[in-house]
Design an enzyme around this catalytic site. Structure first.
Site, PDB file in Angstrom:
ATOM      1  N   ASP A  95       0.800  -1.226   0.000  1.00 43.00           N
ATOM      2  CA  ASP A  95       0.000   0.000   0.000  1.00 43.00           C
ATOM      3  C   ASP A  95       0.834   1.277   0.000  1.00 43.00           C
ATOM      4  OD1 ASP A  95       0.971  -0.299   2.551  1.00 43.00           O
ATOM      5  OD2 ASP A  95      -0.852   0.396   3.534  1.00 43.00           O
ATOM      6  N   GLU A  96       2.108   1.193  -0.343  1.00 42.37           N
ATOM      7  CA  GLU A  96       2.949   2.385  -0.268  1.00 42.37           C
ATOM      8  C   GLU A  96       4.101   2.291  -1.258  1.00 42.37           C
ATOM      9  OE1 GLU A  96       4.715   5.130   3.361  1.00 42.37           O
ATOM     10  OE2 GLU A  96       4.372   3.008   3.678  1.00 42.37           O
TER      11      GLU A  96
END
Length: 348
Positions: A95-96
Site C-alpha cells: 500500500d505504499e
C-alpha cells in the site's frame, strides 16, 4: 493508501462502511489487527494491536479476515496508474511506494499536480483514497505523506524543510520507533529542533549506526535514489491459528500447508534460496526461530518442508501449545550471483 486493507473491505462490502472495522484478529480476542478503519482508529485501535486490546478500546469493533489475493490485485491496479506518470516506482509494501517524477511522462510540469492526478485516478477508478507527500527527497516525502491523513496532500518545498523538521515532534520522524522516541525524550529531545543540538558523534555514541541517520534526517539530507528494482532479501509466510495447536502432527500438517503456499510465492517471484527459517510463537507469546542453510537452492514445497521438519525436530516442543507458525526462505540465487560478480563483496 489510506487504511488500505480496511478501505478495500468497506468498498467491497457496503454493510461495513462507516463501521469500526479491524482486518485480522477475531472477536474472541485472539490474533492481531492487521489494519483498522478510520472509524476504529478514533477509539485508539491500531495495526499490530492484539484483538483483546482492540476490543477493550472499541467493544463494538467488527472483525473480518484478510483477503491478501484481493489486496495484491488492487495493488497491481494502483501501480498501473503510477506507471502512467513515471517508470521510477519503488514499492515499500502493498500500500505504499516512492515515485520519482523528475522525468514527467505526461508533461504536466508540476509534482503537486501529478500527485493530484494520481489521487483522483485512484479515487475515480478504484473507489479508494490515497495520501501523498511531495518533496525533494524520499525522507521528506515519506514524512509528508503521513502528515495529513486521510486523503491528504502535503508539499514541503526546499525553503520549508528546515523549519518543518525543527517543529516536528520526534515520534513523527520516519525511522524513529516507540522505544527510540522514549529514549530521546528522556534526553530532552521532543522535537527536531532539540535533536539538532546534538553532534553526529554524540548521536552515534548514544544510538549506534542509527545516530548517523538521525543526524542527517533532521537536516533534511537524503541522497537515496528511487530504486524500481529493490532486492528482495527474503520471502516468507506465516499463520496465526484460531485455536492453539497442541499435537506435533497438527503442527507439521500446518507447516506443510505453509510450504506449499511458499512454493507458489517463490514461483511468482522466480526465486530460489538456500536458507530456510522456521518461526514458532507459543501460546504465552514467546517465540523462537531456527534456520538452516543448504548447499543447494530450494524452491519446491517438498524440499523446503524437508528442511522444516529437521528444524522442527530440534525445537523443544514438549507440552507447549502453538499459536503461530511461519516459514521463510532467503539467500537467493540472484543475490549470491551478485556477490560473486562483485569483487568488492568477495571474501578470500
Amino acid at each position: 493508501m489510506d487504511a488500505f486493507y480496511a478501505s478495500v473491505e468497506q468498498r467491497d462490502f457496503p454493510e461495513l462502511r462507516d463501521k469500526a472495522l479491524a482486518v485480522g484478529g477475531s472477536p474472541d480476542g485472539r490474533g492481531v489487527v492487521a489494519t483498522a478503519s478510520y472509524e476504529a482508529r478514533k477509539f485508539g485501535v491500531r495495526s499490530a494491536m492484539s484483538s483483546r486490546q482492540a476490543l477493550q478500546r472499541c467493544p463494538h469493533l467488527l472483525f473480518t479476515r484478510p483477503r491478501f489475493d484481493v489486496y495484491r490485485e488492487v495493488c497491481n491496479q494502483i501501480r498501473a496508474i503510477f506507471k502512467r506518470y513515471t517508470d521510477l516506482i519503488e514499492p515499500l509494501s502493498l500500500d505504499e511506494a516512492y515515485l520519482d517524477v523528475t522525468e514527467d511522462k505526461q508533461g504536466i510540469g508540476s509534482a503537486i499536480e501529478i500527485a493530484k492526478a494520481i489521487k483522483t485516478a485512484i479515487r475515480d477508478e478504484l473507489g479508494l483514497t490515497a495520501s501523498a507527500g511531495v518533496s525533494v527527497n524520499k525522507f521528506i516525502a515519506k514524512i509528508a505523506s503521513d502528515y495529513q491523513k486521510q486523503d491528504g496532500l502535503t508539499f514541503i518545498g526546499p525553503s520549508k524543510i528546515i523549519s518543518f523538521l525543527e517543529q516536528l515532534p520526534i515520534d513523527k520522524f520516519f525511522g524513529v520507533g516507540k522505544v527510540t522516541a522514549e529514549k530521546m525524550k528522556s534526553m530532552g529531545i521532543h522535537t527536531g529542533r532539540e535533536l539538532k543540538q546534538f553532534t553526529e558523534d554524540e548521536l552515534i555514541r548514544r544510538f549506534g549506526k542509527s545516530g548517523k541517520f538521525f543526524y542527517h534526517m533532521v537536516r533534511g539530507e537524503d541522497s537515496r535514489p528511487v530504486k524500481p528494482n529493490r532486492i528482495v532479501k527474503s520471502i516468507g509466510i506465516e499463520d496465526t491459528f484460531e485455536t492453539d495447536l497442541k499435537e506435533e502432527q497438527e503442527m507439521l500438517k500446518e507447516l506443510n500447508v505453509l510450504c506449499e503456499k511458499l512454493e507458489k510465492r517463490l514461483e511468482g517471484k522466480a526465486k530460489q534460496g538456500r536458507t530456510v527459517t522456521l518461526k514458532i510463537k507459543f501460546a504465552d507469546f514467546t517465540q523462537i526461530t531456527r534456520s538452516k542453510t543448504s548447499m543447494f537452492y530450494l524452491n519446491t514445497a517438498e524440499d523446503i518442508f524437508r528442511q522444516v521438519i529437521e528444524l522442527f525436530s530440534k525445537a523443544d516442543m514438549e507440552n507447549k501449545k502453538v499459536r503461530l507458525l511461519g516459514v521463510t526462505i532467503s539467500n537467493f540465487y540472484d543475490a549470491d550471483l551478485e556477490k560473486l560478480n562483485n569483487p568488492q563483496l568477495r571474501l578470500f
